[in-house]
Design an enzyme around this catalytic site. Structure first.
Site: not given
Length: 319
Positions: A180, A156, A42, A68, A235, A125, A37
């Protein structure tokens, strides 16, 4: 894919990446998880927290932060990054396209340098376009990179149908296809409950199901993510489970049918677009796209979605 230690790299240690890792651990699917990250502290913190949880699960899993270079011998890379300072609306995922493409460019370069040669699953996304962009930039065969796509949306849908028809979701077979996102659609002609076509079930039981509104169900499925994100700003549990289900299908060489998003090469009359359709998942990755008949309206809805996805992929190439 390594036979010795099942290892997965996760790019992004936020809500999605950490819950994906948690589900992988809970299902005893891997022996090692490595977080990378931009916020290294974190990644370290998430790894330590999950490492504590491992003590109470059935299988020992190494969970750590890294870089990486640690991905060279990994079986999977999961892209779960999200650009800082740019909240993503769950109902308008394309709003984040520019910032997400800016975020993925250095990631692609780092993947190239790492020597990674496994399977990439993209859940960042806008999922379909990001997966397509990575595939394009890395020149990967379609079986080696895909998004979880509408695997979550289809869960869903089954949840909604279970509530309406009174059957357990596991006895319901139905898919959301296409994007999506907002242009997704449901081919109702494919939906089955206990093997019986859903439309036949409604037709044969007019008294019981006369008030069923398929349009309302479709709307509820589409807006479910917005409802979740509107209340908790993300989510995480559902997508974590969807990711784990996909990984399990690969590791188990299951030939499992899941509606992941991969590169269409003529199926359903579409070429050069990432979109979700039923796909056979096994040790090769996205091994085979299945082609089923669509009604005229279902085909029109699907083509609308793929046109939308292609438009935004072309925009991504110019960013």
């Amino acid at each position: 894919m390594s036979a010795a230690r099942r290892k997965i790299g996760i790019i992004g240690a936020g809500h999605v990446g950490s819950h994906a890792a948690s589900e992988l651990i809970a299902q005893n699917l891997v022996e090692e998880i490595v977080f990378v990250d931009t916020n290294r502290q974190k990644a370290v913190s998430q790894a330590l927290d999950l490492e504590d949880a491992v003590v109470y699960h059935g299988k020992r899993t190494i969970v750590r932060s890294g870089d990486y270079s640690d991905f060279k011998d990994a079986d999977f890379l999961v892209t779960a990054f999200k650009s800082d300072g740019h909240p993503v609306s769950e109902s308008q995922r394309m709003d984040s396209l520019q910032v997400q493409i800016e975020a993925v460019k250095p990631i692609i370069g780092s993947i190239k340098k790492s020597g990674f040669s496994g399977i990439i699953i993209s859940i960042s996304n806008p999922a379909d376009v990001i997966a397509h962009y990575i595939q394009h930039e890395l020149s990967l065969p379609r079986e080696k990179i895909f998004s979880t796509g509408t695997t979550l949306d289809s869960a869903r849908l089954r949840t909604e149908l279970s509530a309406v028809f009174g059957y357990d979701a596991k006895s319901i077979n139905a898919y959301v296809i296409g994007e999506h996102g907002e242009t997704q659609s449901i081919p109702w002609s494919w939906a089955q409950i206990g093997g019986k076509p859903l439309l036949s079930l409604i037709r044969d039981n007019p008294r019981k199901y006369h008030s069923v509104d398929l349009g309302a169900i479709e709307k509820n499925v589409r807006e479910r993510a917005f409802t979740i994100a509107g209340g908790k700003k993300c989510t995480e549990f559902g997508i974590g489970a969807a990711l784990a289900e996909t990984v399990k299908a690969v590791y188990g060489d299951e030939d499992r049918i899941l509606p992941v998003s991969s590169l269409l090469e003529g199926e359903y009359g579409v070429t050069g677009v990432f979109a979700s359709v039923p796909t056979k998942i096994n040790r090769s990755g996205a091994a085979e796209i299945l082609s089923f008949d669509l009604t005229e309206k279902e085909r029109s809805d699907f083509m609308h979605s793929t046109d939308f996805l292609n438009e935004h992929f072309q925009k991504a190439l110019l960013l």
